[in-house]
Design a protein around this motif. Structure first.
Motif, PDB file in Angstrom:
ATOM      1  N   SER A  78       0.845  -1.188   0.000  1.00 59.85           N
ATOM      2  CA  SER A  78       0.000   0.000   0.000  1.00 59.85           C
ATOM      3  C   SER A  78       0.881   1.240   0.000  1.00 59.85           C
ATOM      4  O   SER A  78       2.075   1.169   0.284  1.00 59.85           O
ATOM      5  CB  SER A  78      -0.925   0.013   1.221  1.00 59.85           C
ATOM      6  OG  SER A  78      -0.164   0.111   2.407  1.00 59.85           O
ATOM      7  N   LYS A  83       0.767   5.954  -0.742  1.00 57.43           N
ATOM      8  CA  LYS A  83       0.107   7.162  -1.216  1.00 57.43           C
ATOM      9  C   LYS A  83      -0.064   7.117  -2.727  1.00 57.43           C
ATOM     10  O   LYS A  83       0.795   6.605  -3.437  1.00 57.43           O
ATOM     11  CB  LYS A  83       0.923   8.397  -0.854  1.00 57.43           C
ATOM     12  CG  LYS A  83       0.988   8.683   0.620  1.00 57.43           C
ATOM     13  CD  LYS A  83       1.845   9.913   0.861  1.00 57.43           C
ATOM     14  CE  LYS A  83       1.992  10.186   2.345  1.00 57.43           C
ATOM     15  NZ  LYS A  83       2.848  11.367   2.574  1.00 57.43           N
ATOM     16  N   THR A 138      -7.316  -1.407  -4.403  1.00 56.18           N
ATOM     17  CA  THR A 138      -8.361  -0.881  -3.528  1.00 56.18           C
ATOM     18  C   THR A 138      -8.081   0.592  -3.273  1.00 56.18           C
ATOM     19  O   THR A 138      -6.999   0.962  -2.811  1.00 56.18           O
ATOM     20  CB  THR A 138      -8.414  -1.647  -2.191  1.00 56.18           C
ATOM     21  OG1 THR A 138      -8.569  -3.039  -2.459  1.00 56.18           O
ATOM     22  CG2 THR A 138      -9.564  -1.164  -1.323  1.00 56.18           C
ATOM     23  N   ALA A 139      -9.060   1.423  -3.588  1.00 56.53           N
ATOM     24  CA  ALA A 139      -8.953   2.871  -3.387  1.00 56.53           C
ATOM     25  C   ALA A 139      -9.316   3.220  -1.938  1.00 56.53           C
ATOM     26  O   ALA A 139      -9.918   2.410  -1.230  1.00 56.53           O
ATOM     27  CB  ALA A 139      -9.890   3.592  -4.353  1.00 56.53           C
ATOM     28  N   PRO A 140      -8.985   4.428  -1.504  1.00 56.02           N
ATOM     29  CA  PRO A 140      -9.327   4.840  -0.139  1.00 56.02           C
ATOM     30  C   PRO A 140     -10.823   4.775   0.180  1.00 56.02           C
ATOM     31  O   PRO A 140     -11.198   4.596   1.334  1.00 56.02           O
ATOM     32  CB  PRO A 140      -8.823   6.287  -0.063  1.00 56.02           C
ATOM     33  CG  PRO A 140      -7.706   6.337  -1.053  1.00 56.02           C
ATOM     34  CD  PRO A 140      -8.141   5.427  -2.172  1.00 56.02           C
ATOM     35  N   ASN A 141     -11.681   4.883  -0.839  1.00 57.56           N
ATOM     36  CA  ASN A 141     -13.128   4.806  -0.611  1.00 57.56           C
ATOM     37  C   ASN A 141     -13.629   3.361  -0.507  1.00 57.56           C
ATOM     38  O   ASN A 141     -14.820   3.121  -0.371  1.00 57.56           O
ATOM     39  CB  ASN A 141     -13.900   5.558  -1.702  1.00 57.56           C
ATOM     40  CG  ASN A 141     -13.705   4.979  -3.093  1.00 57.56           C
ATOM     41  OD1 ASN A 141     -13.049   3.954  -3.274  1.00 57.56           O
ATOM     42  ND2 ASN A 141     -14.267   5.639  -4.088  1.00 57.56           N
ATOM     43  N   TYR A 190     -14.095   8.520  -8.635  1.00 60.61           N
ATOM     44  CA  TYR A 190     -13.548   9.848  -8.372  1.00 60.61           C
ATOM     45  C   TYR A 190     -13.683  10.778  -9.578  1.00 60.61           C
ATOM     46  O   TYR A 190     -13.864  10.339 -10.705  1.00 60.61           O
ATOM     47  CB  TYR A 190     -12.070   9.742  -7.978  1.00 60.61           C
ATOM     48  CG  TYR A 190     -11.845   8.993  -6.695  1.00 60.61           C
ATOM     49  CD1 TYR A 190     -12.366   9.465  -5.493  1.00 60.61           C
ATOM     50  CD2 TYR A 190     -11.102   7.815  -6.670  1.00 60.61           C
ATOM     51  CE1 TYR A 190     -12.164   8.773  -4.304  1.00 60.61           C
ATOM     52  CE2 TYR A 190     -10.891   7.123  -5.486  1.00 60.61           C
ATOM     53  CZ  TYR A 190     -11.418   7.609  -4.310  1.00 60.61           C
ATOM     54  OH  TYR A 190     -11.215   6.924  -3.133  1.00 60.61           O
ATOM     55  N   PRO A 236      -8.419  11.478  -4.213  1.00 57.23           N
ATOM     56  CA  PRO A 236      -7.737  11.544  -2.919  1.00 57.23           C
ATOM     57  C   PRO A 236      -6.205  11.506  -3.022  1.00 57.23           C
ATOM     58  O   PRO A 236      -5.551  10.569  -2.549  1.00 57.23           O
ATOM     59  CB  PRO A 236      -8.283  10.318  -2.195  1.00 57.23           C
ATOM     60  CG  PRO A 236      -8.489   9.327  -3.305  1.00 57.23           C
ATOM     61  CD  PRO A 236      -8.979  10.147  -4.470  1.00 57.23           C
ATOM     62  N   LYS A 280      -3.594   9.993  -0.420  1.00 59.71           N
ATOM     63  CA  LYS A 280      -4.269   9.046   0.477  1.00 59.71           C
ATOM     64  C   LYS A 280      -3.778   7.641   0.116  1.00 59.71           C
ATOM     65  O   LYS A 280      -3.154   7.418  -0.916  1.00 59.71           O
ATOM     66  CB  LYS A 280      -5.787   9.139   0.344  1.00 59.71           C
ATOM     67  CG  LYS A 280      -6.339  10.499   0.698  1.00 59.71           C
ATOM     68  CD  LYS A 280      -6.053  10.854   2.136  1.00 59.71           C
ATOM     69  CE  LYS A 280      -6.712  12.163   2.488  1.00 59.71           C
ATOM     70  NZ  LYS A 280      -5.904  13.030   3.310  1.00 59.71           N
ATOM     71  N   ILE A 281      -4.084   6.670   0.964  1.00 62.77           N
ATOM     72  CA  ILE A 281      -3.518   5.330   0.833  1.00 62.77           C
ATOM     73  C   ILE A 281      -4.381   4.410  -0.036  1.00 62.77           C
ATOM     74  O   ILE A 281      -5.563   4.201   0.235  1.00 62.77           O
ATOM     75  CB  ILE A 281      -3.319   4.694   2.226  1.00 62.77           C
ATOM     76  CG1 ILE A 281      -2.430   5.579   3.101  1.00 62.77           C
ATOM     77  CG2 ILE A 281      -2.722   3.289   2.090  1.00 62.77           C
ATOM     78  CD1 ILE A 281      -1.027   5.823   2.559  1.00 62.77           C
ATOM     79  N   PHE A 282      -3.747   3.881  -1.069  1.00 67.08           N
ATOM     80  CA  PHE A 282      -4.297   2.834  -1.931  1.00 67.08           C
ATOM     81  C   PHE A 282      -3.573   1.538  -1.565  1.00 67.08           C
ATOM     82  O   PHE A 282      -2.439   1.568  -1.088  1.00 67.08           O
ATOM     83  CB  PHE A 282      -4.017   3.139  -3.408  1.00 67.08           C
ATOM     84  CG  PHE A 282      -4.842   4.254  -3.978  1.00 67.08           C
ATOM     85  CD1 PHE A 282      -5.889   3.972  -4.845  1.00 67.08           C
ATOM     86  CD2 PHE A 282      -4.578   5.575  -3.673  1.00 67.08           C
ATOM     87  CE1 PHE A 282      -6.660   4.998  -5.381  1.00 67.08           C
ATOM     88  CE2 PHE A 282      -5.332   6.605  -4.209  1.00 67.08           C
ATOM     89  CZ  PHE A 282      -6.379   6.316  -5.068  1.00 67.08           C
ATOM     90  N   SER A 283      -4.202   0.411  -1.805  1.00 59.80           N
ATOM     91  CA  SER A 283      -3.534  -0.872  -1.613  1.00 59.80           C
ATOM     92  C   SER A 283      -3.760  -1.732  -2.851  1.00 59.80           C
ATOM     93  O   SER A 283      -4.675  -1.468  -3.639  1.00 59.80           O
ATOM     94  CB  SER A 283      -4.035  -1.576  -0.356  1.00 59.80           C
ATOM     95  OG  SER A 283      -5.415  -1.823  -0.435  1.00 59.80           O
TER      96      SER A 283
END
Length: 134
Positions: free
Chosen positions: A3, A5, A54-57, A90, A96, A99-102
């Motif tokens: 994961s 930014k 996987t997005a932050p949302n 988005y 974002p 923000k953190i994506f994985s």
């Protein structure tokens, strides 16, 4: 699961008009058009490989690495193409950034697995368009 930014790149005219002034249109390392791009990691060895991102949302999307970047000096680990950013729900105004994506590596989609990576990107993007129009 790795994961880090994230940020976005590339051009796309979909639900929104995405313009990245630092990215020449249709210039990705895999050689596919902007509308067929996925994500970008700073690793040439994984270019053309597939990832469940996987997005932050919380939205997940199957994406192919179509570009090299972002540069480590940015502190970011993943760049998301504009077309993929829309798949995550988005817009250019609410993406974002930082923000953190994985993500995790996965096999290519069965229906394009026998194609070379560039052709996989285009064929799978066309398949997604067909699904949207049905």
């Amino acid at each position: 699961m790795p994961s880090g930014k994230g940020s976005w790149y590339s051009q796309y005219l979909g639900h929104y008009h995405w313009i990245d002034r630092e990215d020449e249109p249709n210039s990705c390392a895999l050689g596919c058009p902007d509308w067929a791009q996925g994500v970008s990691f700073y690793d040439r060895k994984t270019l053309g490989k597939w990832f469940l991102v996987t997005a932050p949302n919380g939205v997940q999307s199957l994406e192919q690495q179509t570009e090299i970047g972002p540069h480590p000096r940015t502190g970011r680990k993943i760049d998301v193409s504009a077309v993929a950013a829309e798949r995550f729900g988005y817009s250019p105004r609410n993406f974002p950034t930082d923000k953190i994506f994985s993500w995790m590596a996965t096999d290519p989609p069965e229906e394009v697995a026998d194609l070379m990576p560039r052709r996989q990107a285009i064929a799978f993007a066309n398949r997604r368009k067909e699904k949207e129009n049905t």
